[in-house]
Design an enzyme around this catalytic site. Structure first.
Site, PDB file in Angstrom:
ATOM      1  N   TYR A   1       0.710  -0.998  -0.043  1.00 17.68           N
ATOM      2  CA  TYR A   1       0.006   0.021  -0.042  1.00 17.68           C
ATOM      3  C   TYR A   1       0.894   1.112  -0.137  1.00 17.68           C
ATOM      4  O   TYR A   1       1.769   1.380   0.734  1.00 17.68           O
ATOM      5  CB  TYR A   1      -0.803  -0.108   1.226  1.00 17.68           C
ATOM      6  CG  TYR A   1      -1.496   1.619   1.335  1.00 17.68           C
ATOM      7  CD1 TYR A   1      -3.006   1.490   0.686  1.00 17.68           C
ATOM      8  CD2 TYR A   1      -1.335   2.413   1.924  1.00 17.68           C
ATOM      9  CE1 TYR A   1      -3.728   2.614   0.724  1.00 17.68           C
ATOM     10  CE2 TYR A   1      -2.017   3.621   2.358  1.00 17.68           C
ATOM     11  CZ  TYR A   1      -3.079   3.677   1.445  1.00 17.68           C
ATOM     12  OH  TYR A   1      -3.715   4.940   1.532  1.00 17.68           O
TER      13      TYR A   1
ATOM     14  N   ASP B   1       9.567   2.981   0.593  1.00 11.22           N
ATOM     15  CA  ASP B   1       8.390   3.932   1.165  1.00 11.22           C
ATOM     16  C   ASP B   1       8.231   3.445   2.647  1.00 11.22           C
ATOM     17  O   ASP B   1       7.750   2.515   3.356  1.00 11.22           O
ATOM     18  CB  ASP B   1       6.899   3.388   0.604  1.00 11.22           C
ATOM     19  CG  ASP B   1       5.926   3.944   1.160  1.00 11.22           C
ATOM     20  OD1 ASP B   1       5.918   4.768   2.237  1.00 11.22           O
ATOM     21  OD2 ASP B   1       4.772   3.773   0.576  1.00 11.22           O
TER      22      ASP B   1
END
Length: 425
Positions: free
Chosen positions: A141, A242
């Site tokens: 995600y 990320d």
């Protein structure tokens, strides 16, 4: 508080206007507690979506905000700079991997991801190559904006209905070897095959290091991340990490990539950057990437958010970095992890539970059935805690300042919920 108006007119995250869920009115917050307007205290197990790592109403963060707002709350960053931004970028460069020497400040985690993807595309454009694809992992995600959604699992995520509208990128199988398990080299097979076949079209690999957050709260073996770095080097592909959810101590390391002893080419940060006070994000990269981008046709990096480098947010972020610099977060995260390691296996014996896992200040209980959000949320509030599950995942990411009694109350609330069938679908 006009809750009827709220229910009729205000759209909350991932909710329906046809069947709005109950919202609980928060009047104030202090330490690890949220206080309802009737005076009840809820121990926060979410750190307000993983951001409020120092808890609420923190005097050092408050002081920084008050002091800065009396000077300048916001000014455009185009052609202007200010001390809070300079200080923050000094902090970030000092605390991250040595090659990361250039900082782009933005206003949300999703935008930090957008910035990282644009950096990679511009990098290859400047080198005279047309590379437009990204390789990432299933169960990942990366945010709610369109480019971020395009590198989020298209089949198993909340964004699957946008599948036909998004650029189609490459998704490799996520590693199956858990963080605490024995490493299985076969976990890299699919990633290796896709990179081998498509590397000439791939601008970058993007993934969440060690912990996949909203895509399933999966915790994978550091050897996978080491293998990814090695393969990116072998095939000459950029690596974007990320760390919006994992950065600033959440996994027990300051940054999750430290578990694997590797360094990224581009790093995305957000959430806990300001200790949960203000929305702010940062994308860091190497001099090689930055100078290549700026040496291309455009002559600059083509991005510039209105609230980039917001002085108020930067000032609070600096205060948060000062708290982290004291090093107390390490003992705090270790203590939370130890308590999870003791208590969560006890929940694993319940017939509703399929798995439990933990790392640093993250604890996860995976259930056999999806939760009934309305009922389980009401149960948690009755128990005096704030936990916000999703799907089959009941997870905890409490503030680092949480004490043993706070963690015990959070785990106990999950334990009692497991014995209430109405809390599940």
């Amino acid at each position: 508080m006009d809750l009827a108006f709220d229910r009729r007119h205000i759209w909350h995250p991932y909710t329906s206007t046809l069947t709005p869920l109950t919202c609980y009115p928060i009047e104030r917050a202090e330490g690890v507690c949220l206080y309802l307007d009737d005076g009840r205290a809820l121990i926060d197990g979410m750190s307000s979506w993983w951001a409020a790592i120092h808890g609420y109403n923190h005097p050092h963060l408050n002081q920084a905000a008050h002091q800065q707002i009396d000077q300048v709350a916001h000014v455009m960053f185009g052609g202007i700079t200010h001390q809070p931004a300079i200080d923050l970028c000094k902090h970030l460069i000092a605390m991250t991997a040595e090659p990361l020497q250039h900082v782009f400040l933005a206003d949300s985690g999703s935008v930090a991801v957008e910035v990282s993807l644009k950096m990679a595309l511009q990098y290859w454009h400047a080198k005279g190559e047309s590379r437009s694809q990204f390789l990432t992992l299933r169960d990942g995600y990366h945010g709610d904006t369109f480019a971020a959604m395009s590198v989020t699992d298209p089949d198993n995520s909340m964004h699957s209905l946008y599948k036909g509208f998004l650029p189609q990128h490459l998704f490799a199988d996520s590693p199956k070897s858990g963080f605490w398990q024995e490493w299985d080299e076969r976990d890299l097979d699919d990633f290796t095959a896709k990179l081998t076949l498509h590397h000439q079209d791939i601008a970058a690999v993007i993934l969440e290091p060690i912990v996949q957050g909203a895509g399933g709260m999966r915790m994978y073996h550091p050897a996978f991340l080491q293998g990814v770095r090695r393969l990116c080097d072998e095939f000459g592909v950029l690596l974007i990490l990320d760390e919006i959810a994992t950065g600033f101590g959440r996994t027990g390391k300051l940054f999750a990539y430290e578990h694997a002893h590797i360094e990224p080419d581009i790093l995305c940060l957000g959430k806990a950057l300001t200790g949960g006070y203000m929305t702010l994000s940062a994308t860091l990269t190497t001099s090689h990437v930055a100078n290549t981008v700026c040496g291309g046709e455009a002559g600059c990096f083509m991005h510039g958010p209105t609230f980039m480098g917001n002085p108020l947010a930067c000032a609070v972020a600096n205060a948060s970095m000062e708290i982290l610099a004291k090093g107390e977060w390490q003992d705090q995260a270790q203590a939370i992890e130890a308590q999870f390691a003791k208590r969560l296996p006890q929940l694993a014996e319940h017939p509703y539970v399929t798995d439990v896992r933990w790392l640093g200040a993250i604890g996860v209980v995976e259930t056999a059935h999806p939760v009934n959000m309305e009922n389980i949320q009401a149960h948690f509030v009755e128990q005096g805690v704030w936990i916000r599950p999703f799907g089959k995942l009941i997870y905890l990411m409490p503030p680092f300042i949480s004490q043993p009694e706070h963690i015990e109350k959070l785990v106990k609330a999950i334990e009692t919920a497991l014995n209430k069938p109405e809390c599940f679908q």
